[in-house]
Design an enzyme around this catalytic site. Structure first.
Site, PDB file in Angstrom:
ATOM      1  N   LEU A  45      31.647  68.345  88.725  1.00  0.00           N
ATOM      2  CA  LEU A  45      33.030  68.070  89.099  1.00  0.00           C
ATOM      3  C   LEU A  45      33.902  69.312  88.993  1.00  0.00           C
ATOM      4  CD1 LEU A  45      33.659  64.593  87.387  1.00  0.00           C
ATOM      5  CD2 LEU A  45      33.199  65.041  89.805  1.00  0.00           C
ATOM      6  N   ARG A  72      34.871  73.086  86.250  1.00  0.00           N
ATOM      7  CA  ARG A  72      34.517  73.928  85.114  1.00  0.00           C
ATOM      8  C   ARG A  72      35.784  74.478  84.498  1.00  0.00           C
ATOM      9  NH1 ARG A  72      30.001  78.715  84.753  1.00  0.00           N
ATOM     10  NH2 ARG A  72      30.474  79.352  82.639  1.00  0.00           N
ATOM     11  N   GLY A  73      35.888  74.455  83.166  1.00  0.00           N
ATOM     12  CA  GLY A  73      37.061  74.970  82.476  1.00  0.00           C
ATOM     13  C   GLY A  73      36.673  75.684  81.203  1.00  0.00           C
ATOM     14  N   ALA A  74      37.695  75.962  80.369  1.00  0.00           N
ATOM     15  CA  ALA A  74      37.461  76.716  79.135  1.00  0.00           C
ATOM     16  C   ALA A  74      36.558  75.960  78.169  1.00  0.00           C
ATOM     17  CB  ALA A  74      38.798  77.027  78.470  1.00  0.00           C
ATOM     18  N   SER A  75      36.560  74.633  78.254  1.00  0.00           N
ATOM     19  CA  SER A  75      35.778  73.838  77.303  1.00  0.00           C
ATOM     20  C   SER A  75      34.375  73.518  77.799  1.00  0.00           C
ATOM     21  CB  SER A  75      36.515  72.530  76.994  1.00  0.00           C
ATOM     22  OG  SER A  75      37.795  72.801  76.491  1.00  0.00           O
ATOM     23  N   GLY A  76      34.003  74.003  78.967  1.00  0.00           N
ATOM     24  CA  GLY A  76      32.669  73.735  79.488  1.00  0.00           C
ATOM     25  C   GLY A  76      32.716  73.175  80.894  1.00  0.00           C
ATOM     26  N   VAL A 118      32.300  70.024  83.560  1.00  0.00           N
ATOM     27  CA  VAL A 118      32.454  68.570  83.620  1.00  0.00           C
ATOM     28  C   VAL A 118      31.656  68.037  84.805  1.00  0.00           C
ATOM     29  CG1 VAL A 118      34.055  66.637  83.798  1.00  0.00           C
ATOM     30  CG2 VAL A 118      34.759  68.733  82.619  1.00  0.00           C
ATOM     31  N   ASP A 171      46.253  72.920  73.984  1.00  0.00           N
ATOM     32  CA  ASP A 171      45.820  73.321  75.332  1.00  0.00           C
ATOM     33  C   ASP A 171      46.306  72.284  76.339  1.00  0.00           C
ATOM     34  OD1 ASP A 171      44.642  75.047  77.165  1.00  0.00           O
ATOM     35  OD2 ASP A 171      42.736  73.993  77.137  1.00  0.00           O
TER      36      ASP A 171
END
Length: 540
Positions: free
Chosen positions: A24, A26-30, A32, A146
């Site tokens: 779906l 991608r962000g700072a936390s990994g 998705v 965040d």
């Protein structure tokens, strides 16, 4: 509390129960992905770390401890965590799936959502404040730090579900394992960050006042439907400007006079993003200000706003499906497309002239065997081919300015004069594997055995940055459970996608000094031109 206790306190979801994993975002936390739980028979979301090097036990325990805290934060406007997938090569948090995406999408996808009614906008702002206020009232207080429109998700009825709170260790692990060479924070996070947090030594003092600053920026964004600092491209410029006391502009253009309760909302925004953290209100005070605003709207107006959004979204999706079906029909029947004047601006005559050259032909990959492709991947692949070739890497003989002149991605598909991948105009003209592809095919098992996780991830990053890999193909690789299965999937994709795709992989193998694969072929990897990337960014 030890790691074993943490593991047992969290519902554990085995990786093999997560069927149909689909990338779906991608962000700072990994990363998705969406998935379907094999036993529950419902769609879920999975946020997972990319584990490029084995996590230490202490690091894994830190991440699991955070997940346990998140699992305890159960509230109407907090994204529910269903469990954790904790396996040697896959670590992920499983949550409910939010069908309406994020607040960021609602605000800025104006083609899909041309109008977002005021009652719903105010309800969203109220629910965000309720959710963060709940986190701040936990014992001990749980600070988000965040908060941004990308982390505010929307359920089926467009109610708020706040995500990614309390994930400092998770973000730290993700960034430390990141394949990107960028060390500066992404602009999307900087926009919502208070100035006192620009200096690491002062982070401890910011504490509870961080989130209200972020909320003030979000409020401005919800009311204006504009990106804060949208004209500034350098995050350092934003940081300097904000540290000097500047904020997103409040005027008639950004916040029109017809906004309900405009004066009250501007007062709330300005107090929330005050330069001095001590002058910012608590979320409790913020809620006291918002509650009378919500009471001015009848309940029916919220329902009408939601129904209207669902209608416009459905119409948008239906139009896209109709266009997709029409394109596939034209391709499968090999029917020339009759484009209108706007679509002819792609410059099909130029493309037709170039199509005769062997270099250009080699740079347009076609599937050698459609059995390799899933049905969805086939559809997307043919749609991608049928559009102007900016999504492909062209031969070095074609300049970036020429490519940019060929088409404007924002508007139109190209003429079918470019290619038809199903054309039967002679097997002698079928695209043959290039040097890099042939080398990979000859070294396939050696590559599977020797390609490191780091090299694999760098290859994926390079392919993404050049727009050579589709989301469907990326997810097929990245969600495989083991290194070898990821490499095999990547090589399968290489067989389909063509020479430029293969060149990137060969180059990354060389860069990572995988000497057991020598000798390497002599290749030239073509970088995408800035002008073309600009066109693509505008089209998204």
């Amino acid at each position: 509390m030890n790691g074993e206790a943490i593991c047992s306190a969290l519902p554990t979801i085995p990786y093999h129960k997560l069927a149909d994993l689909r990338y779906l975002s991608r962000g700072a936390s990994g990363t998705v992905s969406s998935a379907r739980h094999a036993d529950w028979r419902v769609q879920v979301a999975v946020k997972h770390l990319h584990i490029h090097t084995p996590l230490l036990d202490s690091e894994r325990k830190d991440v699991l401890r955070e997940a346990e805290i998140l699992h305890k934060a159960r509230f109407s406007y907090i994204l529910p965590i269903l469990g954790i997938c904790n396996e040697p090569e896959f670590l992920g948090i499983v949550t409910e799936y939010m069908p309406n995406g994020s607040l960021n999408e609602l605000l800025h996808r104006k083609t899909e959502y041309p109008d977002v009614a005021w009652p719903l906008r105010f309800r969203i702002l109220h629910e965000i404040a309720l959710g963060v206020n709940y986190l701040h009232n936990m014992t001990p207080p749980l600070l988000h730090h965040d908060l941004k429109t990308q982390n505010i998700l929307l359920d089926n009825e467009f109610h708020v579900k706040i995500a990614d709170f309390g994930l400092s260790k998770w973000r730290m692990m993700s960034l430390s394992q990141s394949r990107s060479s960028k060390s500066a924070p992404e602009g999307g996070t900087i926009i919502y960050m208070p100035p006192e947090n620009y200096e690491p030594g002062q982070k401890s003092r910011a504490s509870i006042k961080h989130d209200i600053y972020s909320y003030a920026v979000i409020t401005w964004e919800v009311l204006s439907r504009k990106q804060p600092f949208e004209d500034v491209t350098n995050p350092l410029q934003i940081m300097y400007s904000v540290s000097q006391g500047h904020r997103p502009v409040i005027n008639e253009e950004s916040l029109p006079y017809d906004i309900p309760h405009r004066a009250r909302m501007i007062s709330l925004i300005e107090s929330g993003w005050a330069q001095n953290p001590d002058e910012r209100p608590s979320f409790l005070k913020c809620l006291i200000e918002l509650e009378p605003v919500l009471r001015t709207f009848e309940e029916i107006t919220f329902l009408e706003a939601v129904i209207q959004l669902k209608k416009t979204k459905l119409q948008s999706v239906s139009s896209a499906i109709h266009l997709c079906d029409k394109k596939k029909m034209e391709l499968s029947l090999n029917i020339p497309v009759n484009h209108g004047p706007q679509e002819e601006s792609c410059g099909s005559s130029q493309l037709h002239e170039n199509s005769g050259s062997p270099e250009t032909s080699r740079s347009l990959p076609a599937p050698q065997d459609n059995d390799f492709l899933s049905r969805k991947a086939q559809d997307c692949y043919f749609m991608k081919l049928h559009h102007c070739p900016g999504n492909h890497s062209w031969d070095s003989t074609i300049s970036g300015s020429q490519r940019a002149a060929f088409c404007d991605h924002k508007t139109t598909p190209c003429s079918s004069a470019i290619i038809n991948p199903l054309s039967t105009a002679g097997n002698s003209e079928r695209l043959q594997p290039g040097i890099a592809q042939q080398w990979i095919q000859s070294k396939r098992e050696d590559i599977v055995n020797q390609m490191t996780e780091a090299c694999l991830n760098q290859s994926l990053d390079a392919l993404l940055s050049r727009d050579l890999i589709m989301k469907e193909d990326y997810e097929l690789v990245s969600t495989k459970p083991t290194r070898t299965s990821k490499v095999r999937q990547l090589l399968d994709t290489t067989d389909i996608q063509g020479e430029e795709f293969a060149k990137v992989i060969v180059q990354k193998l060389k860069d990572n000094k995988q000497m057991g694969l020598q000798p390497y072929p002599e290749i030239l990897v073509v970088s995408r031109s800035p002008s073309l990337n600009l066109l693509q960014n505008k089209s998204m």
